[in-house]
Structures are given as structure tokens and as C-alpha cells.
Design an enzyme around this catalytic site. Structure first.
Site, PDB file in Angstrom:
ATOM      1  CB  SER A  97      -0.958   0.006   1.190  1.00  0.00           C
ATOM      2  OG  SER A  97      -0.262  -0.127   2.413  1.00  0.00           O
ATOM      3  CG  HIS A 120      -0.876  -5.090   2.233  1.00  0.00           C
ATOM      4  ND1 HIS A 120      -0.282  -4.953   3.469  1.00  0.00           N
ATOM      5  CD2 HIS A 120      -0.758  -3.861   1.639  1.00  0.00           C
ATOM      6  CE1 HIS A 120       0.173  -3.724   3.613  1.00  0.00           C
ATOM      7  NE2 HIS A 120      -0.111  -3.028   2.521  1.00  0.00           N
ATOM      8  CG  HIS A 174       6.529  -8.635   8.999  1.00  0.00           C
ATOM      9  ND1 HIS A 174       7.506  -7.873   8.407  1.00  0.00           N
ATOM     10  CD2 HIS A 174       5.393  -7.883   8.955  1.00  0.00           C
ATOM     11  CE1 HIS A 174       6.996  -6.718   8.025  1.00  0.00           C
ATOM     12  NE2 HIS A 174       5.721  -6.699   8.346  1.00  0.00           N
ATOM     13  NE  ARG A 211       2.725  -3.433  12.902  1.00  0.00           N
ATOM     14  CZ  ARG A 211       2.545  -3.700  11.599  1.00  0.00           C
ATOM     15  NH1 ARG A 211       1.922  -2.818  10.828  1.00  0.00           N
ATOM     16  NH2 ARG A 211       2.973  -4.829  11.081  1.00  0.00           N
ATOM     17  CG  ASP A 239      -2.461  -8.497   9.757  1.00  0.00           C
ATOM     18  OD1 ASP A 239      -3.159  -7.472   9.798  1.00  0.00           O
ATOM     19  OD2 ASP A 239      -1.514  -8.643   8.968  1.00  0.00           O
TER      20      ASP A 239
END
Length: 455
Positions: free
Chosen positions: A263, A293, A339, A348, A394
Site C-alpha cells: 500500500s 496485505h 513477516h 504492534r 494481524d
């Protein structure tokens, strides 16, 4: 006979004829294009597979992973430390950035100030951004009409991207460029467009949510005395204070992850052609919509629900381990783990886990996520093929949203997109300030690549 005589050199030359040469085959005369491809693709796959095996898996086929080729000001991703926003880690941002009265999570407005200036903002500066975004938030009538006319069956991300594209009608950069403004001034209207777009995104996103899931009812107005996240949550229809705090955290930590992700890179790439921020961000959102993504948090939740249905809400560690191994042996991955860059637990993920431990420690799904966190990394290490067995962002976000009642998984990527705009648009302003050129790397065909290494 002379016609068929072949010297050694000419025979070797014949053997090296490019794969693109038309070789008559059973499908040479067919008009069925797919049938022709079905014959050619396996042969070409095998040729490339052998080439990569013989020449160390050349990076040309590796998605450019790890190749340094892009300047990105707002953030840098360290494999061991995780993301740093202008040099500040997520824990540091949580501590140093201004918060709403009575709140404990940082305000996204503060992070935006940090991303675009490199400086930590004061409370007054953050309040000024909140008011400015509220003042810029109104949508033009044609965009509102388009959103209301979209069929409910149209995916939320498709609607989100389309609405951002339609907002291009408001571009100050387009007007300035058309009037012949000097390129040294490009950053100014890029900034204005970016501020306007960020201000309008919660209204766009909330309208989509209301139209699809709430029959178009209940969209509130923007309160100039409240912060960006509060207004977004209110327009979505959530007045739970903890959910508002979650939105502040969520919209802060998803803003940026340096420039190489799909993105961010897409926004930069399209912007390098001097497309305005609206068209550039819309392109980036189309990249974010991909399952590799932005859709990843949705896939995590689907996997967790499948796990729950097969092994129960409180499985033993052994049962959970069996399910994980069955997932891997079926050729699938454990979603939310691993990742492209990180080699440790995603910070995160950690801050979302801390939020859950504070606000929903006894939630069954959170307990399941915690148990998965304990079991998956050792299994992936045992598998021996994974460089990073640790969870990413995620692996946790969907469970938090579910807990507070937002169960519409198809919508989650829109939340991601609202947040990601802060990082990619702040970078776009600096792209224009630096006068960066159009991005145009060199590409090679497989034949030329083979020739370059003497294959």
C-alpha cells in the site's frame, strides 16, 4: 543432405533459441488461447524453477524483497526492534504522544504531526489538527450520492477506493498543476489535498459501514470539539469509551510500516507520476485490499473460528498443537505469523495484547489468541523453514474488534486503510518537497536474465 548438415556451433546455436520462439505443438493451430497457455505454462514454470535452483534463487523472482531502492521519511522498520516512527518506537509513542482527556492511548493526530514534521507535538498542536480535520471533513454531494447508490453487495474496500478516486474532483494539486505552478510549490497543494483527504476518510468509511450493515441509518455529524478517532467511532455508531480508546490505538499503530509494503509503495509509485493524493491513495488502497496485505487480519479471524469449531473454546495445548500441524501439513500457513522483514514479535501485536490484558483479560477469544501465541512459534521453529515464527499485527486486531461488537470482517481492511493514509500521505508530501522523480526501475525478461549469468 547438405540441407540438414549441422556444424557443432550451429547445433549449439539452435539449442539456445529463445523460449519465445514459436515451436509447433499440438496446440499450435488452436484458437483456444487458454488451452495454448495451459500447455506453455508448465514448461516455462519448470524452466524458471531450474534456473532459480541453479543460480541461487535469483532475487529478480523474489518480489524485490530486501532490495534498497526507495527513500521513505516517516518510518523505518528494523528486523529486530520493529517499526520506529521518526525514530520513536511504539512504546515511546504511547508514552510521549498527547492523549485525549481521560484517555491512555495516543491520538493519531499526534502521530501524524510526528510523521510529517519529525517533531513530537504539543497538546495544543494536536488539538489544532483535530479541529482542522473536523472543519475539512464534509463530503461533496456527488461522493455522498455515489456511496449511497453503491449496491450493498459491493465489497467495502471497493467502495472505499472508488470514493477516494471520486474525491479527486476536489484536488488542489490538479488545479495548481493545470495553472502552471512551479514544481518547487508542488508540496503545498499536495499537503492541502492530503489534509482534506485524511479529514474526509472517516466520513467515507462510516458511510460505507452504515449503508452496508445498518441500512444507511444513524450516521452522526462531526463534532469539532472531539478528536478524529472519537468522531470516527461515533459515526460508526459506537459510543463505548473503551472502543474509542481501541480506535485511537488501532489508528495510530497501523499508520505506517516504512515504504516497501504494497500500500505504501503503490501510493508512492502512483504519486511519482504526479498523480494527486486522491488517485495515489486510491491505488494504495487497492493494494491494501489484497489477501497478502490488508485482508490478513480477516484471514486470522477465520482461521481462529475454524480452530474453535474443531477443537473447542478451551482446547488443551496438545489438541491445539495437532490442529496447527494439520494446518501446516495441508500446505497452508498459520495466518498472522511471520513477516517479510521482522524477526521478532511485532510491537504492534504486543501493544494490542497489552490493551486486551487491561480491558478484556477473560474474553475466550483473547485467551485462545494467547494460547496460540504460546504454541505456534515452537511449532514453526520445529518445522525448520520459517525465519520469523512470531506473530504480526494481524494476529490480534480482529479479536479486539469482535469483542466490542464489530463482527463484520469484510470491513476491517477499511479501518486499516483509514489509518494507513496518515503515513503514506505524509510521505507523499515529502516526495513532492524533495522533487523526487517518477519511479521507473529496469526490468528484464527471463531470457535476458539467463543470458546475463551465462545460463
Amino acid at each position: 543432405m547438405a540441407l540438414f548438415r549441422c556444424t557443432a556451433a550451429r547445433c549449439l546455436e539452435f539449442q539456445k533459441i529463445s523460449s519465445t520462439t514459436i515451436i509447433r505443438s499440438l496446440s499450435a493451430e488452436t484458437t483456444d488461447l487458454k488451452k495454448v497457455l495451459a500447455e506453455k505454462i508448465p514448461k516455462e514454470q519448470e524452466r524458471v524453477k531450474n534456473f532459480r535452483k541453479q543460480h541461487g534463487g535469483t532475487k529478480m523472482y523474489g518480489g524485490m524483497r530486501g532490495i534498497k531502492g526507495l527513500v521513505w521519511e516517516p518510518s523505518v522498520l528494523d528486523p529486530e526492534e520493529g517499526i520506529r516512527f521518526r525514530g520513536k518506537s511504539i512504546p515511546e509513542c504511547q508514552k510521549l504522544l498527547p492523549k485525549a482527556p481521560g484517555g491512555s492511548e495516543p491520538l493519531p493526530e499526534g502521530l501524524f504531526w510526528l510523521l510529517i514534521t519529525g517533531d513530537l507535538p504539543t497538546e495544543a498542536q494536536v488539538k489544532a489538527i483535530s479541529k482542522e480535520w473536523a472543519a475539512r471533513s464534509a463530503l461533496p454531494a456527488h461522493v455522498t450520492k455515489a456511496l449511497n447508490d453503491f449496491p450493498k453487495t459491493l465489497h467495502p474496500m471497493t467502495q472505499f477506493s472508488a470514493a477516494i478516486t471520486l474525491l479527486n474532483s476536489e484536488s488542489e494539486f490538479v488545479k495548481a498543476y493545470s495553472s502552471g505552478v512551479h514544481k518547487s510549490k508542488y508540496w503545498e497543494t499536495t499537503y492541502e489535498d492530503s489534509m482534506n483527504l485524511i479529514a474526509k476518510l472517516p466520513v467515507v468509511a462510516a458511510t460505507i459501514y452504515r449503508n452496508i450493515y445498518k441500512n444507511g441509518k444513524g450516521l452522526g455529524s462531526v463534532d469539532s470539539g472531539k478528536d478524529w478517532s472519537w468522531n470516527f467511532a461515533n459515526m460508526l455508531g459506537y459510543d463505548n469509551k473503551e472502543f474509542v480508546e481501541l480506535m485511537r490505538l488501532y489508528l495510530t499503530i497501523h499508520t505506517d510500516h516504512e515504504g516497501g509494503n504494497v500500500s505504501a509503495h503503490t501510493t508512492h509509485l502512483v504519486g511519482s507520476a504526479l498523480s494527486d493524493p486522491y488517485l495515489s491513495l486510491a491505488a494504495g488502497m487497492n493494494g491494501l485490499a489484497g489477501p497478502l496485505h490488508g485482508l490478513a487480519n480477516q484471514e486470522v479471524l477465520v482461521w481462529l473460528m475454524k480452530l474453535k469449531s474443531q477443537v473447542g473454546e478451551n482446547p488443551s495445548d496438545e489438541k491445539l498443537k495437532e490442529f496447527i500441524w494439520s494446518t501446516l501439513k495441508s500446505g497452508q500457513v498459520v495466518p498472522g505469523y511471520g513477516h517479510a522483514v521482522l524477526r521478532k514479535t511485532d510491537p504492534r501485536y504486543t501493544c494490542q495484547r497489552e490493551f486486551a490484558m487491561k480491558h478484556l483479560p477473560n474474553d475466550p477469544m483473547f485467551k485462545l489468541v494467547s494460547q496460540v501465541y504460546k504454541i505456534v512459534p515452537p511449532v514453526l521453529l520445529e518445522l525448520g523453514k520459517v525465519k520469523n515464527p512470531w506473530p504480526n499485527v494481524d494476529a490480534h486486531s480482529g479479536v479486539l474488534l469482535q469483542y466490542y461488537g464489530m463482527k463484520e470482517m469484510n470491513y476491517y481492511t477499511v479501518l486499516f486503510g483509514v489509518s494507513r493514509a496518515l503515513g503514506v500521505l505524509s510521505a507523499l508530501v515529502w516526495d513532492r518537497a524533495h522533487g523526487l522523480p517518477i519511479e521507473r526501475p529496469k526490468s528484464l525478461s527471463t531470457d535476458l536474465l539467463m543470458k546475463s549469468v551465462g545460463a
